[in-house]
Scaffold this active site. Sequence first.
Site, PDB file in Angstrom:
ATOM      1  N   ASP A  92      37.392  36.299  43.713  1.00 25.95           N
ATOM      2  CA  ASP A  92      37.000  37.285  42.710  1.00 25.95           C
ATOM      3  C   ASP A  92      38.034  38.404  42.774  1.00 25.95           C
ATOM      4  OD1 ASP A  92      35.759  38.642  40.725  1.00 25.95           O
ATOM      5  OD2 ASP A  92      33.858  38.982  41.769  1.00 25.95           O
ATOM      6  N   GLY A  94      37.956  41.681  42.548  1.00 23.07           N
ATOM      7  CA  GLY A  94      37.714  43.029  43.042  1.00 23.07           C
ATOM      8  C   GLY A  94      37.065  43.901  41.976  1.00 23.07           C
ATOM      9  N   GLY A  95      37.034  43.399  40.732  1.00 28.77           N
ATOM     10  CA  GLY A  95      36.422  44.146  39.632  1.00 28.77           C
ATOM     11  C   GLY A  95      34.991  44.544  39.977  1.00 28.77           C
ATOM     12  N   ASP A 271      28.071  31.190  41.814  1.00 28.77           N
ATOM     13  CA  ASP A 271      28.196  31.717  43.182  1.00 28.77           C
ATOM     14  C   ASP A 271      27.137  32.790  43.346  1.00 28.77           C
ATOM     15  OD1 ASP A 271      29.747  33.901  41.623  1.00 28.77           O
ATOM     16  OD2 ASP A 271      29.516  34.737  43.625  1.00 28.77           O
TER      17      ASP A 271
HETATM   18  N1  GUN Z   1      30.520  39.053  40.190  1.00 27.56           N
HETATM   19  C1  GUN Z   1      29.322  39.125  39.554  1.00 27.56           C
HETATM   20  N2  GUN Z   1      29.470  39.642  38.315  1.00 27.56           N
HETATM   21  C2  GUN Z   1      30.784  39.913  38.167  1.00 27.56           C
HETATM   22  C3  GUN Z   1      31.553  40.473  37.093  1.00 27.56           C
HETATM   23  O1  GUN Z   1      31.047  40.832  36.029  1.00 27.56           O
HETATM   24  N3  GUN Z   1      32.897  40.606  37.320  1.00 27.56           N
HETATM   25  C4  GUN Z   1      33.491  40.211  38.497  1.00 27.56           C
HETATM   26  N4  GUN Z   1      34.814  40.361  38.639  1.00 27.56           N
HETATM   27  N5  GUN Z   1      32.782  39.686  39.503  1.00 27.56           N
HETATM   28  C5  GUN Z   1      31.450  39.541  39.338  1.00 27.56           C
END
Ligand code: GUN
Length: 376
Positions: A92, A94-95, A271
């Site tokens: 992911d 880091g947002g 996830d």
């Molecule tokens: N993990 C759960 N929701 C989000 C999302 O909207 N953006 C990101 N980057 N990770 C998430």
Amino acid sequence: MKFTLSHQDNKSKARAGVVKTDHGEIQTPIFMPVGTAGSVKAVHQRELLYDVKAEIILGNTYHLYLRPGLDILEKAGGLHKFNGWSKPILTDSGGYQVFSLAGTRKIKEDGVMFKSHIDGSKHHFTPENVMDIQRTIGADIIMAFDECTPYPCEYGYARNSMEMTHRWLKRCIDRFDSTESKYGYSQTLFPIVQGSVYKDLRKQSAEFIASTNQEGNAIGGLSVGEPAEMMYEMTELVTDILPTDKPRYLMGVGTPANILECIALGVDMFDCVMPTRNARNGMLFTSEGIINIRNEKWKDDFSAIDPAIGGHVSTFYSKAYLRHLVISKEILAAQIASIHNLSFYLWLVKEAREHILAGDFAVWKDQMVKKVSTRL
Ligand code: GUN
């Protein structure tokens, strides 16, 4: 990365497919255990492989960038070499993590300034450097830098936030396309649909994300406190727009029932921290329903945790023994409960896949949703 759709259910929007990466294949629908800092909490890589039967795990850009840091990850030859997980990894961007640091971060058009939760040091994430960081971590699938819109959220904020996420996506794609993988295998960028709970914004976002023509797409900003029905409505609206020949990843979802309902709406990848986090608090997900293992009623129940799902941990240890470990605060409690819950999630999506292929998914799903939501 290559996605092949193997079968489309004719009574729901469920699909079965295969994602091929340079680190192996993923059978979809799939659940991805969360390994935030390069480790799935309380679970060895060997257990992930042989007990849980995980096919892909998650890592987090925010955490890995702060610790151990990019120097170490690059010296190691990337995250796969560093943590010994040789199957696919998704990171992911880091947002989500940066935005949950309310009060210690500033969002601007250029990017986000934030303070480390570890030592308070200041850092700047931009769409460009988040692509570079994910190149260095070396996951097979990397995520665009987005703002996960909070809930509840006023229309104006949701629209501005979504538009910024779209502008950031263009910058992510430019950077991603002008750089290369560092370790000799290919990486794929997934963009993320936002738009909060507003139908017109979700539609606009899904159309924009689809138009960027990446190899897979994600749906973000859901399971952030909105009612489940609203989450399903937004998910369906978006899966109806995203291309059918590319995998769809619903981020951060969810309970076993949420996952089954969203598979029925055409989602392929999931996830969530729930199976591991809740395991550490004594909550077990089983094929018969949800168990609070601390409850007195399990103290002399010597039956296996969940004989129906197979797997060494779930069939070997009894509920009474696991309860004893939890009450005694033994480290083994977190290990057994985490391996069991993840084994259950992976069993559930594998069953879903088999029922999609067999053509009786919709009926099985309705029965299973009732079962897995029951509090035992
Ligand atoms: N993990 C759960 N929701 C989000 C999302 O909207 N953006 C990101 N980057 N990770 C998430």
